[in-house]
Design a protein around this motif. Structure first.
Motif, PDB file in Angstrom:
ATOM      1  N   GLU A 155     -12.759  61.720  25.887  1.00  0.00           N
ATOM      2  CA  GLU A 155     -14.184  61.696  26.164  1.00  0.00           C
ATOM      3  C   GLU A 155     -14.411  62.312  27.549  1.00  0.00           C
ATOM      4  N   ASN A 156     -15.656  62.327  27.981  1.00  0.00           N
ATOM      5  CA  ASN A 156     -15.933  62.808  29.339  1.00  0.00           C
ATOM      6  C   ASN A 156     -15.122  62.004  30.345  1.00  0.00           C
ATOM      7  N   LEU A 157     -14.399  62.698  31.196  1.00  0.00           N
ATOM      8  CA  LEU A 157     -13.551  62.039  32.185  1.00  0.00           C
ATOM      9  C   LEU A 157     -14.099  62.272  33.589  1.00  0.00           C
ATOM     10  N   ILE A 158     -13.959  61.255  34.431  1.00  0.00           N
ATOM     11  CA  ILE A 158     -14.337  61.366  35.836  1.00  0.00           C
ATOM     12  C   ILE A 158     -13.108  61.042  36.673  1.00  0.00           C
ATOM     13  N   LEU A 159     -12.730  61.969  37.546  1.00  0.00           N
ATOM     14  CA  LEU A 159     -11.561  61.800  38.399  1.00  0.00           C
ATOM     15  C   LEU A 159     -11.997  61.723  39.846  1.00  0.00           C
ATOM     16  N   ARG A 160     -11.589  60.662  40.516  1.00  0.00           N
ATOM     17  CA  ARG A 160     -11.791  60.537  41.957  1.00  0.00           C
ATOM     18  C   ARG A 160     -10.444  60.271  42.582  1.00  0.00           C
ATOM     19  N   GLY A 162      -7.472  58.580  43.297  1.00  0.00           N
ATOM     20  CA  GLY A 162      -6.844  57.373  42.792  1.00  0.00           C
ATOM     21  C   GLY A 162      -7.619  56.671  41.708  1.00  0.00           C
ATOM     22  N   VAL A 163      -8.674  57.297  41.179  1.00  0.00           N
ATOM     23  CA  VAL A 163      -9.536  56.649  40.187  1.00  0.00           C
ATOM     24  C   VAL A 163      -9.721  57.573  38.991  1.00  0.00           C
ATOM     25  N   ILE A 164      -9.661  56.997  37.784  1.00  0.00           N
ATOM     26  CA  ILE A 164      -9.970  57.735  36.576  1.00  0.00           C
ATOM     27  C   ILE A 164     -10.837  56.857  35.681  1.00  0.00           C
ATOM     28  N   GLU A 165     -11.897  57.439  35.141  1.00  0.00           N
ATOM     29  CA  GLU A 165     -12.780  56.723  34.234  1.00  0.00           C
ATOM     30  C   GLU A 165     -12.942  57.550  32.964  1.00  0.00           C
ATOM     31  N   GLY A 166     -12.810  56.885  31.816  1.00  0.00           N
ATOM     32  CA  GLY A 166     -12.945  57.569  30.536  1.00  0.00           C
ATOM     33  C   GLY A 166     -11.880  57.107  29.553  1.00  0.00           C
ATOM     34  N   ARG A 189       0.261  56.610  17.965  1.00  0.00           N
ATOM     35  CA  ARG A 189      -0.947  56.888  18.731  1.00  0.00           C
ATOM     36  C   ARG A 189      -0.962  56.040  19.993  1.00  0.00           C
ATOM     37  N   VAL A 190      -1.245  56.688  21.111  1.00  0.00           N
ATOM     38  CA  VAL A 190      -1.383  56.000  22.398  1.00  0.00           C
ATOM     39  C   VAL A 190      -2.844  56.088  22.818  1.00  0.00           C
ATOM     40  N   ASP A 191      -3.454  54.951  23.067  1.00  0.00           N
ATOM     41  CA  ASP A 191      -4.832  54.886  23.555  1.00  0.00           C
ATOM     42  C   ASP A 191      -4.808  54.625  25.054  1.00  0.00           C
ATOM     43  N   VAL A 192      -5.572  55.417  25.791  1.00  0.00           N
ATOM     44  CA  VAL A 192      -5.638  55.298  27.248  1.00  0.00           C
ATOM     45  C   VAL A 192      -7.088  55.041  27.655  1.00  0.00           C
ATOM     46  N   VAL A 193      -7.300  53.988  28.424  1.00  0.00           N
ATOM     47  CA  VAL A 193      -8.634  53.643  28.909  1.00  0.00           C
ATOM     48  C   VAL A 193      -8.593  53.594  30.430  1.00  0.00           C
ATOM     49  N   GLY A 194      -9.281  54.543  31.067  1.00  0.00           N
ATOM     50  CA  GLY A 194      -9.336  54.559  32.521  1.00  0.00           C
ATOM     51  C   GLY A 194     -10.354  53.566  33.035  1.00  0.00           C
ATOM     52  N   GLN A 195      -9.902  52.684  33.904  1.00  0.00           N
ATOM     53  CA  GLN A 195     -10.769  51.645  34.455  1.00  0.00           C
ATOM     54  C   GLN A 195     -10.679  51.638  35.977  1.00  0.00           C
ATOM     55  N   GLY A 196     -11.149  52.701  36.578  1.00  0.00           N
ATOM     56  CA  GLY A 196     -11.092  52.779  38.033  1.00  0.00           C
ATOM     57  C   GLY A 196      -9.702  53.154  38.498  1.00  0.00           C
ATOM     58  N   ARG A 197      -9.099  52.345  39.332  1.00  0.00           N
ATOM     59  CA  ARG A 197      -7.790  52.651  39.885  1.00  0.00           C
ATOM     60  C   ARG A 197      -6.657  52.302  38.935  1.00  0.00           C
ATOM     61  N   ARG A 198      -6.982  51.860  37.756  1.00  0.00           N
ATOM     62  CA  ARG A 198      -5.964  51.422  36.797  1.00  0.00           C
ATOM     63  C   ARG A 198      -6.318  51.939  35.412  1.00  0.00           C
ATOM     64  N   GLY A 216       0.556  48.550  28.185  1.00  0.00           N
ATOM     65  CA  GLY A 216       0.964  48.650  29.569  1.00  0.00           C
ATOM     66  C   GLY A 216      -0.165  49.177  30.427  1.00  0.00           C
ATOM     67  N   SER A 217       0.182  49.652  31.620  1.00  0.00           N
ATOM     68  CA  SER A 217      -0.825  50.156  32.554  1.00  0.00           C
ATOM     69  C   SER A 217      -0.205  51.209  33.458  1.00  0.00           C
ATOM     70  N   PHE A 218      -1.094  51.964  34.111  1.00  0.00           N
ATOM     71  CA  PHE A 218      -0.647  52.963  35.075  1.00  0.00           C
ATOM     72  C   PHE A 218      -1.584  52.937  36.268  1.00  0.00           C
ATOM     73  N   ASP A 219      -1.021  52.964  37.460  1.00  0.00           N
ATOM     74  CA  ASP A 219      -1.819  53.153  38.668  1.00  0.00           C
ATOM     75  C   ASP A 219      -0.979  53.911  39.680  1.00  0.00           C
ATOM     76  N   ALA A 220      -1.649  54.484  40.670  1.00  0.00           N
ATOM     77  CA  ALA A 220      -0.975  55.353  41.626  1.00  0.00           C
ATOM     78  C   ALA A 220       0.079  54.617  42.434  1.00  0.00           C
ATOM     79  N   GLN A 221      -0.127  53.329  42.680  1.00  0.00           N
ATOM     80  CA  GLN A 221       0.799  52.579  43.521  1.00  0.00           C
ATOM     81  C   GLN A 221       2.072  52.180  42.780  1.00  0.00           C
ATOM     82  N   ASN A 222       1.915  51.679  41.545  1.00  0.00           N
ATOM     83  CA  ASN A 222       3.056  51.146  40.794  1.00  0.00           C
ATOM     84  C   ASN A 222       3.585  52.091  39.725  1.00  0.00           C
ATOM     85  N   GLY A 223       2.859  53.188  39.459  1.00  0.00           N
ATOM     86  CA  GLY A 223       3.294  54.085  38.406  1.00  0.00           C
ATOM     87  C   GLY A 223       3.070  53.478  37.028  1.00  0.00           C
ATOM     88  N   LEU A 224       3.896  53.868  36.066  1.00  0.00           N
ATOM     89  CA  LEU A 224       3.774  53.402  34.692  1.00  0.00           C
ATOM     90  C   LEU A 224       4.565  52.120  34.483  1.00  0.00           C
TER      91      LEU A 224
END
Length: 261
Positions: A155-160, A162-166, A189-198, A216-224
């Motif tokens: 879907e429409n993605l917004i990148l800031r 350390g932040v991803i939304e979409g 199938r892998v579903d990814v939901v961006g929720q700010g910094r995570r 699971g989850s992904f963030d810039a500090q801890n990785g995958l």
């Protein structure tokens, strides 16, 4: 006298500005690779570039970046099949904005990338890729050397910073591994939901003898960080035993797969 000096200075300034403009307009497409490497911390690169930074093409390469003696190193990566073409508009850059159109072979329609300092917006789209070898992306992929056809939708993605939304979906169809004769292992199938910094991730099996279920989850500090449970059809259990031991830890009838956890 003074007006002559002022006029000469204006000519010199105009000449310098003209020279800078010519250099910018003629800047090679390889300049994009430098910006892409910086923005993705070296995880995505652009190879085999042609044209200019305004109207060019190249091949995207996904690389694994590790740490060694305090320095970052890149190993050979996985080239995304097909070329990516872009058109970058000059005028918006004059006011600090980005407005570009991207096209990749296998993409249903072009993608618009817009934004400014601190925020980039990517329009929704989809992409279908033929069989892709993932074994050169580093751990854990280099152990099981998986391959399969990839389908991506977002879907429409917004990148800031350390932040991803979409939202995005990744499908790996008819997956196989060089470490087992069972082919295909399945489709997932892998579903990814961006929720700010995570970003939250989940995987489910669409078809096949090897069944995977996890999240699971992904963030810039801890990785995958990802945990999944693997099981098999009764008819393929014997042939997949050694493969299950390779990808995870056996707990009774279950095989637990953990990445970064």
């Amino acid at each position: 006298m003074g007006s002559g000096i002022a006029r000469s200075f204006a000519y010199v300034l105009a000449g310098l500005l003209g020279a800078v403009l010519v250099v910018l307009l003629a800047a090679p497409a390889s300049f994009i690779d430098r910006g892409l490497a910086g923005a993705t911390q070296g995880r995505v690169r652009l190879a085999e570039t042609e044209g200019s930074i305004w109207d060019g093409s190249g091949r995207l390469v996904l690389v694994d970046v590790g740490a060694q003696t305090g320095e970052r190193r890149s190993i050979p990566g996985v080239a995304v099949p097909g070329r990516i073409d872009w058109d970058l508009r000059v005028v918006p850059l004059l006011i600090g904005q980005v407005d570009a159109t991207l096209r990749i072979e296998g993409m249903a329609q072009p993608v618009r990338v817009q934004g400014g300092y601190g925020e980039i917006r990517i329009s929704g789209g989809s992409l279908t890729l033929p069989s892709v070898e993932l074994g050169r992306m580093g751990s854990p992929w280099n152990t099981i050397r998986p391959s399969g056809a990839l389908g991506l939708r977002w879907e429409n993605l917004i990148l800031r910073r350390g932040v991803i939304e979409g939202r995005a979906q990744i499908e790996l169809r008819d997956a196989s591994s060089a470490m087992t004769p069972v082919r295909p292992l399945g489709s997932y199938r892998v579903d990814v939901v961006g929720q700010g910094r995570r970003a939250e991730l989940s995987i489910q099996t669409l078809a096949g003898p090897l069944r995977l279920q996890g999240s699971g989850s992904f963030d810039a500090q801890n990785g995958l960080r990802f945990t999944a449970e693997a099981s098999t059809d009764a008819g393929e259990q014997g042939r997949l035993q050694s493969f299950l031991g390779l990808i995870g830890r056996r707990e009774g009838e279950r095989t637990i797969i953990k990445i970064g956890a």
